[in-house]
Enzyme design. Structure first.
Site, PDB file in Angstrom:
ATOM      1  N   GLY A  41       0.842  -1.186   0.000  1.00  0.00           N
ATOM      2  CA  GLY A  41       0.000   0.000   0.000  1.00  0.00           C
ATOM      3  C   GLY A  41       0.880   1.239   0.000  1.00  0.00           C
ATOM      4  O   GLY A  41       2.019   1.184   0.470  1.00  0.00           O
ATOM      5  N   GLN A  77       2.990   9.930   1.275  1.00  0.00           N
ATOM      6  CA  GLN A  77       4.310   9.292   1.267  1.00  0.00           C
ATOM      7  C   GLN A  77       5.122   9.656   0.018  1.00  0.00           C
ATOM      8  O   GLN A  77       6.303   9.329  -0.065  1.00  0.00           O
ATOM      9  CB  GLN A  77       4.167   7.770   1.352  1.00  0.00           C
ATOM     10  CG  GLN A  77       3.614   7.292   2.683  1.00  0.00           C
ATOM     11  CD  GLN A  77       3.515   5.778   2.706  1.00  0.00           C
ATOM     12  OE1 GLN A  77       2.528   5.213   2.264  1.00  0.00           O
ATOM     13  NE2 GLN A  77       4.552   5.115   3.202  1.00  0.00           N
ATOM     14  N   CYS A 115       6.381  -0.105   7.175  1.00  0.00           N
ATOM     15  CA  CYS A 115       5.948   1.055   6.391  1.00  0.00           C
ATOM     16  C   CYS A 115       7.106   1.470   5.486  1.00  0.00           C
ATOM     17  O   CYS A 115       8.244   1.530   5.942  1.00  0.00           O
ATOM     18  CB  CYS A 115       5.568   2.192   7.340  1.00  0.00           C
ATOM     19  SG  CYS A 115       5.049   3.696   6.484  1.00  0.00           S
ATOM     20  N   LEU A 116       6.797   1.761   4.226  1.00  0.00           N
ATOM     21  CA  LEU A 116       7.858   2.149   3.289  1.00  0.00           C
ATOM     22  C   LEU A 116       8.542   3.447   3.719  1.00  0.00           C
ATOM     23  O   LEU A 116       9.677   3.685   3.358  1.00  0.00           O
ATOM     24  CB  LEU A 116       7.290   2.312   1.871  1.00  0.00           C
ATOM     25  CG  LEU A 116       6.681   1.050   1.246  1.00  0.00           C
ATOM     26  CD1 LEU A 116       6.286   1.315  -0.199  1.00  0.00           C
ATOM     27  CD2 LEU A 116       7.651  -0.117   1.327  1.00  0.00           C
ATOM     28  N   HIS A 118      -4.059   1.390   7.820  1.00  0.00           N
ATOM     29  CA  HIS A 118      -2.690   1.938   7.847  1.00  0.00           C
ATOM     30  C   HIS A 118      -2.573   3.121   6.870  1.00  0.00           C
ATOM     31  O   HIS A 118      -2.050   4.182   7.227  1.00  0.00           O
ATOM     32  CB  HIS A 118      -1.701   0.810   7.482  1.00  0.00           C
ATOM     33  CG  HIS A 118      -0.272   1.220   7.396  1.00  0.00           C
ATOM     34  ND1 HIS A 118       0.704   0.728   8.246  1.00  0.00           N
ATOM     35  CD2 HIS A 118       0.379   2.077   6.563  1.00  0.00           C
ATOM     36  CE1 HIS A 118       1.871   1.268   7.930  1.00  0.00           C
ATOM     37  NE2 HIS A 118       1.707   2.092   6.910  1.00  0.00           N
ATOM     38  N   GLU A 119      -3.091   2.941   5.649  1.00  0.00           N
ATOM     39  CA  GLU A 119      -2.956   3.989   4.627  1.00  0.00           C
ATOM     40  C   GLU A 119      -3.845   5.191   4.948  1.00  0.00           C
ATOM     41  O   GLU A 119      -3.448   6.335   4.743  1.00  0.00           O
ATOM     42  CB  GLU A 119      -3.288   3.440   3.229  1.00  0.00           C
ATOM     43  CG  GLU A 119      -2.423   2.262   2.779  1.00  0.00           C
ATOM     44  CD  GLU A 119      -0.928   2.496   2.907  1.00  0.00           C
ATOM     45  OE1 GLU A 119      -0.484   3.660   2.841  1.00  0.00           O
ATOM     46  OE2 GLU A 119      -0.197   1.508   3.101  1.00  0.00           O
ATOM     47  N   HIS A 173      -2.151   7.424   7.272  1.00  0.00           N
ATOM     48  CA  HIS A 173      -1.167   8.299   6.603  1.00  0.00           C
ATOM     49  C   HIS A 173      -1.813   9.603   6.150  1.00  0.00           C
ATOM     50  O   HIS A 173      -1.215  10.674   6.262  1.00  0.00           O
ATOM     51  CB  HIS A 173      -0.585   7.606   5.365  1.00  0.00           C
ATOM     52  CG  HIS A 173       0.615   6.749   5.635  1.00  0.00           C
ATOM     53  ND1 HIS A 173       1.780   7.248   6.178  1.00  0.00           N
ATOM     54  CD2 HIS A 173       0.844   5.426   5.410  1.00  0.00           C
ATOM     55  CE1 HIS A 173       2.665   6.258   6.283  1.00  0.00           C
ATOM     56  NE2 HIS A 173       2.133   5.147   5.829  1.00  0.00           N
TER      57      HIS A 173
END
Ligand code: NI
Length: 193
Positions: A44, A49, A91-92, A133-134, A137
């Site tokens: 995701g 991000q 997480c990226l 999670h997204e 963000h």
């Protein structure tokens, strides 16, 4: 050209604004987001991000370009969330950090697809976790914020490492000042919000 930003870049703490219009450029940006997500082996990726302050995220639970569905959620809202489940997350924007996070087990999500189609779905399992999670963000919330205090110690050293690297890069002129970043965000908002 979009780039993945990492902690503690200020845009990761910026609450994204609702999207008012979708044009060809935004569609190509979404394509870039999928490319960046696959390149970093993620499942995701939220617009914040890649330094875009708009309410949009992409996901593919398989993490493989040719395999799972490529999902795009515009202006997502969780209308109902039930149950509770714990699982490890990463997480990226926080590469190398993993921690157990408690989330709702199922969510009812409302959003729009890239073509303007309204999405209303009841989701559970892994995709429900990705969505939560997204969506976090887009509100400037990171998964580390949801790690209980007693487990924060383990990741604190790694976070400090990210913070000093970020400061060094900024001193070297590789990262814009907060003021310049804010100007960029305002320009994106003027275009899409
Ligand atoms: Ni993330």
């Amino acid at each position: 050209m979009l780039h993945l930003i990492t902690y503690p870049h200020p845009t990761l703490r910026y609450p994204a604004k609702p999207i008012a219009r979708v044009d060809a450029h935004l569609k190509s940006l979404v394509g870039e987001m999928f490319d960046i997500m696959y390149e970093h082996r993620g499942v995701g990726l939220a617009a914040t991000q890649v330094n875009l302050p708009i309410r949009l995220f992409v996901a593919n639970p398989s993490g493989e370009k040719e395999t799972g569905p490529e999902l795009v959620f515009i202006n997502p809202v969780i209308q109902r969330a039930t149950g509770s489940a714990e699982a490890e997350e990463g997480c990226l924007s926080l590469p190398g950090i993993n921690a157990t996070v408690k989330r709702n087990k199922s969510v009812k999500i409302n959003a729009y697809g890239l073509d303007g189609t309204e999405i209303n779905a009841e989701v559970d399992g892994f995709l429900a976790r990705i969505i939560q999670h997204e969506l976090d963000h887009l509100d400037g919330v990171l998964f580390i914020d949801r790690v209980p205090e007693q487990n924060r110690m383990q990741i604190q050293d790694e976070l400090s490492g990210f913070e000093s690297t970020f400061e060094m890069k900024r001193k070297a002129g590789l990262i814009l000042s907060d003021e310049k970043i804010f100007e960029e965000l305002k320009a994106w908002e003027a275009k899409y919000c």
